[in-house]
Structures are given as C-alpha cells and as structure tokens.
Design a protein around this motif. Structure first.
Motif, short mmCIF file in Angstrom:
data_model
loop_
_atom_site.label_atom_id
_atom_site.label_comp_id
_atom_site.label_asym_id
_atom_site.label_seq_id
_atom_site.Cartn_x
_atom_site.Cartn_y
_atom_site.Cartn_z
N GLU A 97 -125.07 111.03 -25.66
CA GLU A 97 -124.05 112.07 -25.80
C GLU A 97 -122.75 111.67 -25.12
OE1 GLU A 97 -123.07 116.64 -24.46
OE2 GLU A 97 -124.56 115.45 -23.40
N ALA A 98 -122.82 110.89 -24.05
CA ALA A 98 -121.61 110.47 -23.33
C ALA A 98 -120.64 109.75 -24.25
CB ALA A 98 -121.99 109.58 -22.15
N GLY A 99 -121.15 108.94 -25.17
CA GLY A 99 -120.30 108.22 -26.12
C GLY A 99 -119.61 109.15 -27.09
N GLU A 100 -120.28 110.25 -27.43
CA GLU A 100 -119.69 111.21 -28.36
C GLU A 100 -118.63 112.07 -27.68
OE1 GLU A 100 -122.90 113.43 -30.04
OE2 GLU A 100 -123.90 111.63 -30.83
N MET A 101 -118.69 112.16 -26.36
CA MET A 101 -117.72 112.95 -25.60
C MET A 101 -116.60 112.10 -25.01
SD MET A 101 -118.38 116.21 -25.62
CE MET A 101 -117.54 116.80 -24.15
N SER A 102 -116.52 110.84 -25.45
CA SER A 102 -115.53 109.92 -24.90
C SER A 102 -114.88 109.13 -26.02
CB SER A 102 -116.18 108.96 -23.90
OG SER A 102 -116.87 109.68 -22.89
N GLY A 103 -113.67 108.65 -25.79
CA GLY A 103 -112.97 107.93 -26.84
C GLY A 103 -111.96 106.93 -26.30
N VAL A 104 -111.05 106.51 -27.17
CA VAL A 104 -110.06 105.49 -26.85
C VAL A 104 -108.70 105.92 -27.40
CG1 VAL A 104 -109.44 103.04 -27.02
CG2 VAL A 104 -111.83 103.73 -27.28
N VAL A 105 -107.68 105.92 -26.56
CA VAL A 105 -106.31 106.09 -27.05
C VAL A 105 -105.46 104.98 -26.44
CG1 VAL A 105 -104.38 107.63 -27.42
CG2 VAL A 105 -106.64 108.59 -27.02
N LEU A 106 -104.98 104.08 -27.30
CA LEU A 106 -104.17 102.96 -26.85
C LEU A 106 -102.79 103.02 -27.50
CD1 LEU A 106 -106.68 99.95 -27.01
CD2 LEU A 106 -106.06 101.33 -25.02
N GLY A 107 -101.80 102.50 -26.79
CA GLY A 107 -100.46 102.40 -27.32
C GLY A 107 -100.13 100.98 -27.73
N THR A 108 -99.41 100.83 -28.81
CA THR A 108 -98.85 99.54 -29.21
C THR A 108 -97.68 99.81 -30.14
OG1 THR A 108 -99.31 97.32 -30.07
CG2 THR A 108 -100.28 99.15 -31.28
N ALA A 109 -96.65 98.99 -30.07
CA ALA A 109 -95.51 99.16 -30.97
C ALA A 109 -95.63 98.22 -32.17
CB ALA A 109 -94.21 98.91 -30.23
N GLY A 110 -96.08 97.00 -31.93
CA GLY A 110 -96.10 95.99 -32.98
C GLY A 110 -97.45 95.69 -33.58
N GLY A 111 -98.54 96.09 -32.89
CA GLY A 111 -99.86 95.76 -33.40
C GLY A 111 -100.04 94.25 -33.49
N GLY A 112 -100.66 93.79 -34.58
CA GLY A 112 -100.94 92.37 -34.73
C GLY A 112 -99.76 91.59 -35.26
N LEU A 113 -98.67 91.57 -34.49
CA LEU A 113 -97.44 90.95 -34.95
C LEU A 113 -97.59 89.44 -35.12
CD1 LEU A 113 -94.69 92.17 -35.68
CD2 LEU A 113 -93.86 91.42 -33.45
N GLY A 114 -98.39 88.80 -34.28
CA GLY A 114 -98.61 87.37 -34.43
C GLY A 114 -99.31 87.04 -35.74
N THR A 115 -100.27 87.89 -36.12
CA THR A 115 -100.96 87.70 -37.40
C THR A 115 -100.00 87.89 -38.56
OG1 THR A 115 -103.06 88.45 -36.47
CG2 THR A 115 -102.81 88.61 -38.86
N SER A 116 -99.13 88.89 -38.47
CA SER A 116 -98.11 89.10 -39.51
C SER A 116 -97.20 87.88 -39.61
CB SER A 116 -97.28 90.34 -39.20
OG SER A 116 -98.07 91.50 -39.16
N ASP A 117 -96.75 87.40 -38.47
CA ASP A 117 -95.83 86.27 -38.42
C ASP A 117 -96.45 85.03 -39.07
OD1 ASP A 117 -93.17 85.69 -37.51
OD2 ASP A 117 -94.02 84.38 -35.97
N ASP A 118 -97.70 84.74 -38.69
CA ASP A 118 -98.40 83.57 -39.24
C ASP A 118 -98.60 83.71 -40.75
OD1 ASP A 118 -98.54 82.47 -36.73
OD2 ASP A 118 -100.61 83.11 -36.35
N SER A 192 -101.45 97.78 -25.32
CA SER A 192 -101.51 96.33 -25.49
C SER A 192 -100.40 95.89 -26.44
CB SER A 192 -102.87 95.92 -26.06
OG SER A 192 -102.96 94.51 -26.18
N GLU A 193 -99.80 94.75 -26.14
CA GLU A 193 -98.70 94.25 -26.97
C GLU A 193 -98.65 92.74 -26.93
OE1 GLU A 193 -96.97 95.68 -29.59
OE2 GLU A 193 -95.91 97.04 -28.23
N ALA A 194 -98.37 92.12 -28.07
CA ALA A 194 -98.22 90.66 -28.14
C ALA A 194 -97.12 90.34 -29.14
CB ALA A 194 -99.53 90.00 -28.53
N MET A 195 -95.88 90.67 -28.77
CA MET A 195 -94.72 90.46 -29.65
C MET A 195 -94.06 89.11 -29.45
SD MET A 195 -92.46 93.90 -30.03
CE MET A 195 -93.02 95.31 -30.97
N LEU A 196 -94.55 88.31 -28.50
CA LEU A 196 -93.87 87.05 -28.21
C LEU A 196 -94.26 85.97 -29.21
CD1 LEU A 196 -93.83 86.93 -24.31
CD2 LEU A 196 -92.05 87.69 -25.88
N CYS A 197 -93.81 86.17 -30.45
CA CYS A 197 -93.91 85.16 -31.49
C CYS A 197 -92.51 85.01 -32.08
CB CYS A 197 -94.92 85.58 -32.57
SG CYS A 197 -94.56 87.17 -33.34
#
Length: 405
Positions: A97-118, A192-197
């Motif tokens: 039940e602990a997993g059902e009462m818990s979650g994840v909220v993360l911020g990112t502006a670019g997401g997988g920008l390195g993947t897009s760039d490649d 999380s952010e990885a815009m340095l491409c």
C-alpha cells in the motif's frame, strides 16, 4: 492550514558540476568552489559560449547496464543516480500500500535534449532515414519521472512539471501539497536537466543573456548567466510517518507560493516575485523577521538580479538589513529545470549545519543590489527558516519555505 499534515525531508541526492553526491556538493559549497569550466562536447568550437557547469568524469556504465543506457537519456541517468542516493539516506520503502500512497514529481525544462540533438544530427546532417526505436521514450519530458517510479514501485501521482527555470520548485511545491493534504504519504521530488549539448547551448546563445567568462550574480561586473546540468532528488515524507519509522529529518518544508507575472515572456517582474515570496511566507506562517537566509534565483543577468533584490527589499522591509541572500549558481551554473532542486541543498545546509553558501565571483557592489549577498566566502550563521526562490521565463514564480527540523 487547518488539519494539515506536516511535511519533512528525509533523504537527498544529487549529481552536478560540484560533485556526484550530496557530501561532495556541500563540501564544494562550503569551500566556495567553482564547478564552471570549459565545455567538453561535440562541435564546441562552433559555439560562442564555451563554458558551463558540466558534470565531469561521469561514466554511465558505472551505474547502468547496456540495456538501460539504451533507454536512458543523460537527464534520466542523472535523476536515477540522485534518487538512489536520496532513497539510501531516507531508508524508506514502498512495499504494498505504501507504493500506492506515494509518487514522483520531477521538474525538467528540456527533457531528453541530448537525444533530440543526436537524432536531428542523424536525420538532417548525416542523412539517415531511421532513428532508434527508443528515441521517443528517451526524449519525453516524463521519462525520468517514469523510470524513477518503476525503479521504486511508486504507483501514486507521478508526473513531470515543465516551467522553465521554476520547474523543480514547482515540482517540489506540488509534492509538498500532496502530502500535506493527505493525498500521499511520501514523494520523490526534485528535478533533472541535461541541456549541455550543442543544440541546447546554441539555442540559449540566441537569447544573448549568456556569459562567456563566468557567473557573477549581484556583482556590478556581471555579464550574464552560465548553464549547468545535473539533478537533485529528495524524499518528502509526512512527519508522523517519518517519526514512526525513526527516520532522520533533514528539514521541514513549511510553505509554498507560486504566482505568474502575466507580463513579459523573458523580462522578470518585481511585483510577481514579491507576491510569490509573500505567498510562501503566509503559507508557512512565517514573518519576514523569522527568515535568516534566502537562496536567490540570482542568475547573474542585469535584469534578474536587480528585480530580485528590489523584490526582496520590498518583502522584508527593515528585516532585509539582517537577511543573508546568496546565489549558488555562481558555483554550479544555472541548471534550468533542475536548478531549484540543487539549490535546496544549500537551504538544507544552512538549516542543519549553520553554513551559508556564498555568492562567488563577486567583484564589485552594484548600488541596485544593496543586500548582504554573502560574497565569495561561506559564512557560519544560525538560521531557523529559509526561502528558496525560482523565477522563470514566462513569468512563472515558485518559492519554497523551509524550517529547521
């Protein structure tokens, strides 16, 4: 807030240009170390801005097997590394039940920008007609949040927030509200952010707000911001749940304020920042006099630093004379969607260790920034409450208030 649950932080994790974990990062902040340096990336010679807060000596194979590396963009890798450290420190588990009462909220502006760039390179420059079948799952903004939820069995509210430079503060504020309301028991949250491409930096160059030689917030000699990369993730937990399992409490999240300037897509508004900080103070039940430290948005641009100082002076009034305010972007760069999360580490350090991270690179006072910006050297000072500011392009403002545990 009547009947509201208290929310505390029981785990923290990070990887950024100052260090690959929290202890190394905090040591760098205490020493006023600079993580900004020459960029090591493809086609750097075609850039006019060639410095950044890059994560050095990072080997994905030391953390993930080949099958996972194929699935994970760099920003997802950073988030998972930070989440693993936070989980280890917290000692929390999400079985049943602990997993059902818990979650994840993360911020990112670019997401997988390195993947897009490649992928753009492969199709447009190299003339390939096919990209890897995992390109979409790698580049989507929710990839990091999804992989964190799968790794730890978090089956409650899980999503990504994208509000440019305010992304992770918005994410953490929403996680805080979910626990306080009783919707969730615990959340993994941060950014999380990885815009340095090449493409990521070239796009920012177009704004003409970037420095070619360093980040010097509040200094009269400042000439722009410097990009960084990395992640920070925290375990936010309901206080009674944390106490019942004997968890070490790092700090208490006590308030959150968010406002919109509704004015200009890039120019900051003093009025919007004022309302954001006041909303956080009101939500936390804090007076301006109770706050000892503000972690500034402090980008090192002329417009941001002056408008933020004016906002702080307006909110704190006479109390601004005793207030310490610093920008750790001078050390780790501007991590865009992850910046508020990494900066929260400086807030926790102030509350737990009585060490205020400095604003390094400070060379000369600016009459329009007449606050105590803790120039160049960390300072020992006892503080019981802090604010962490994030003011983003688009007029998005998000301010967190924390208290000592």
């Amino acid at each position: 807030m009547t009947g509201a649950r208290r929310v505390v932080i029981t785990g923290s994790g990070t990887i950024n240009s100052l260090g690959h974990d929290v202890p190394t990062t905090l040591a760098a902040m205490r020493e006023g170390r600079c993580g900004i340096g020459p960029l090591d990336l493809r086609d750097a010679e075609r850039l006019s801005v060639r410095i950044g807060g890059q994560v050095r000596d990072f080997d994905p194979q030391a953390h993930f097997d080949r099958q996972r590396i194929v699935l994970y963009d760099r920003f997802t890798q950073f988030a998972l590394i930070a989440a693993a450290e936070a989980m280890a420190q917290s000692g929390i588990t999400f079985d049943g039940e602990a997993g059902e009462m818990s979650g994840v909220v993360l911020g990112t502006a670019g997401g997988g920008l390195g993947t897009s760039d490649d992928s753009y390179r492969a199709v447009y420059e190299e003339g390939k007609n096919r990209v890897h079948p995992f390109v979409v799952p790698k580049l989507m903004n929710n990839a990091a949040a999804s992989h964190v939820s799968m790794t730890y069995g978090l089956r409650g509210p899980s999503f990504t927030v994208a509000t440019a430079c305010a992304s992770s503060n918005h994410a953490m504020g929403l996680a805080f509200q979910m626990i306080r309301s009783g919707m969730c028991r615990a959340m993994l949250t941060g950014g999380s952010e990885a815009m340095l491409c090449f493409g990521g930096i070239k796009a920012w160059e177009g704004l003409r707000v970037m420095s070619k030689d360093g980040c010097r917030p509040f200094s009269a000699t400042r000439n722009g911001m410097v990009q960084g990369e990395g992640a920070a993730v925290f375990v936010f937990e309901e206080y009674e749940h944390a106490r019942a399992r004997g968890a070490e409490i790092l700090a208490e999240v006590s308030g959150f304020g968010m406002t919109a300037d509704a004015a200009d897509i890039v120019m900051p508004s003093t009025e919007g920042a004022v309302r954001g900080m006041r909303a956080a103070l009101t939500d936390a039940g804090l007076t301006p006099e109770a706050v000892g430290y503000v972690n500034a948005h402090g980008t090192g641009t002329t417009a941001n630093d002056r408008s933020e100082c004016a906002a702080v002076a307006q909110v704190f009034g006479p109390a601004a004379e005793q207030l310490m305010i610093s920008s750790t972007k001078s050390m780790h760069g501007h991590l865009i969607g992850a910046t508020g999360a990494v900066e929260l580490l400086a807030c926790i350090m102030a509350l737990r260790e009585g060490v205020i991270a400095p604003t390094i690179g400070y060379e000369a006072p600016d009459p329009e920034c007449p606050l105590d910006v803790v120039p160049n050297e960390a300072r020992e000072a006892r503080v019981e409450a802090v604010l962490s500011n994030a003011f983003a392009f688009g007029g998005m403002n998000a301010v967190l208030a924390l208290k000592a545990a």
